[in-house]
Design an enzyme around this catalytic site. Sequence first.
Site, short mmCIF file in Angstrom:
data_model
loop_
_atom_site.label_atom_id
_atom_site.label_comp_id
_atom_site.label_asym_id
_atom_site.label_seq_id
_atom_site.Cartn_x
_atom_site.Cartn_y
_atom_site.Cartn_z
N ASP A 14 1.02 -1.05 -0.35
CA ASP A 14 -0.05 -0.05 -0.30
C ASP A 14 0.54 1.66 0.01
O ASP A 14 0.52 1.91 -0.64
CB ASP A 14 -1.52 -0.21 1.26
N ARG A 94 0.28 4.32 16.94
CA ARG A 94 -0.62 5.70 16.11
C ARG A 94 0.40 6.98 16.60
O ARG A 94 0.60 8.07 15.19
CB ARG A 94 -1.81 5.24 15.80
N ASP A 123 -7.07 3.30 12.97
CA ASP A 123 -5.55 3.82 12.98
C ASP A 123 -5.99 5.54 12.03
O ASP A 123 -5.45 6.03 12.58
CB ASP A 123 -5.14 3.38 12.26
N SER A 174 -3.77 -9.46 7.31
CA SER A 174 -3.82 -7.69 7.51
C SER A 174 -3.13 -7.50 8.79
O SER A 174 -3.31 -8.59 9.78
CB SER A 174 -4.56 -6.56 7.17
N1 ARG Z 1 -7.80 -3.64 15.54
C1 ARG Z 1 -6.58 -3.11 16.22
C2 ARG Z 1 -6.24 -1.41 16.58
O1 ARG Z 1 -7.38 -0.44 16.17
C3 ARG Z 1 -5.26 -3.47 15.27
C4 ARG Z 1 -5.56 -2.48 13.78
C5 ARG Z 1 -3.87 -2.82 12.91
N2 ARG Z 1 -4.59 -3.71 12.72
C6 ARG Z 1 -4.14 -4.54 11.19
N3 ARG Z 1 -3.80 -5.97 11.41
N4 ARG Z 1 -3.55 -3.50 10.20
O2 ARG Z 1 -5.63 -1.14 17.50
#
Ligand code: ARG
Length: 417
Positions: A14, A94, A123, A174
Amino acid sequence: MPRRIVLAYSGGLDTSVAIRWLAERYDAEVVTLTADLGQGRDVGEVGARACRIGAVAAEVVDAREMFVRHFVFPALQAGALYEGQYPLATALARPLIAYLLVETARKHGAEAVAHGCTGKGNDQVRFDLAVQTLDPRLGVVAPIREWSMTRDQEIAYAAEHGIEVPVTTAKPYSVDANLWGRSIESGVLEDPALEPPEDVYEWTAPVEQTPSNPTVIRVGFEGGVPVSLDGERVNGVTLIERLNALAGRYGVGRIDHVENRLVGIKSREIYEAPAGTVLHQAHAALETLTLTRDAARFKQAASAEYADLIYNGKWFSALHQDLMAFIRSNQRHVTGEVSIKLHRGTSRVIGRTSPMSLYSRALATYDTGDAFDHSAAVGFIRLYGLGMVQQARVQSLPLVQDLPRLGGGERPEGRES
Ligand code: ARG
């Protein structure tokens, strides 16, 4: 002058496509930022790839120590587990990446930052909000939210533009990872009825392959922060790395959670957090010795609040600063050592000690040496229950009416209602 955009670059498909897409769509110079948060990728190589794809500069930052000290350990002190389960690895990373994006934007005179989040997840909220809070003048671009390319279209775009596609594993998941944990979603995991296939796990051994004998580890804390392993003082990054490896070998730290996303979706997530699991357990055990009942009880509410604000993207908020002040104060005596037994996918607290322990053997014992004043109990109970007994005497007896009567005699009731 073309404008500049700083892109948070992981090295995956990505964000690799996003380098060229941003340059074309916004006629921009793209600077990438890659932070090492312990995700286990060679970030130097990732930076070099960014330049080969067309970034005008690639910043690479080892942010592991900052991550642990300013994000992970405060969350541990707070006992922050989202919905009681998720140690928040991704959610904690993040705001730090957002901070580094903003710093990098200043350094390079960029007017916008970009991230590779989709429009369905948490995110995007965390990145957008953190950046807007840290520097409202900066624009935030989310290419994946804007373009409508499928994975195959992205691969075609990459081929057309000569973008080297990172070695794609055949796994249709993912994944996000850092020191504090690994998260896996999508593919077959989207059916919450089905057991996750073994290939989603990379940090934790299946129970059948764990050592047949248990092992015991000791974790030392100071003020709620882990500082030692088996009596040896180690820095936070090393401590977490070692615990991930060790507890992972014993199959500890697998979490299967159907969680409530901020954007309203329920999502089935698999997490691996060997160190996070053991440290949260050990930390909570030490609190049972060192916090008063009132402090522990009030802290439960603070923990839930703290976990939610991290999950919901409110790291850089006044509420967080205020809560953190409480947590710091609340944790000042959470010092001592906890023993944990690891065996066959489980971790169990088997002992705890603290120089600040409120536990008194003399008060607790049923053996000789009992220092508790038994006669005081009678008066205590009389005053403690005074209001309840008075209510039952004058008004109706709560809940008793529905119970069957066994004897024939008069029930010493209060007034029938
Ligand atoms: N659900 C988790 C959160 O919101 C992880 C999100 C990222 N995970 C991923 N496989 N892209 O913090």
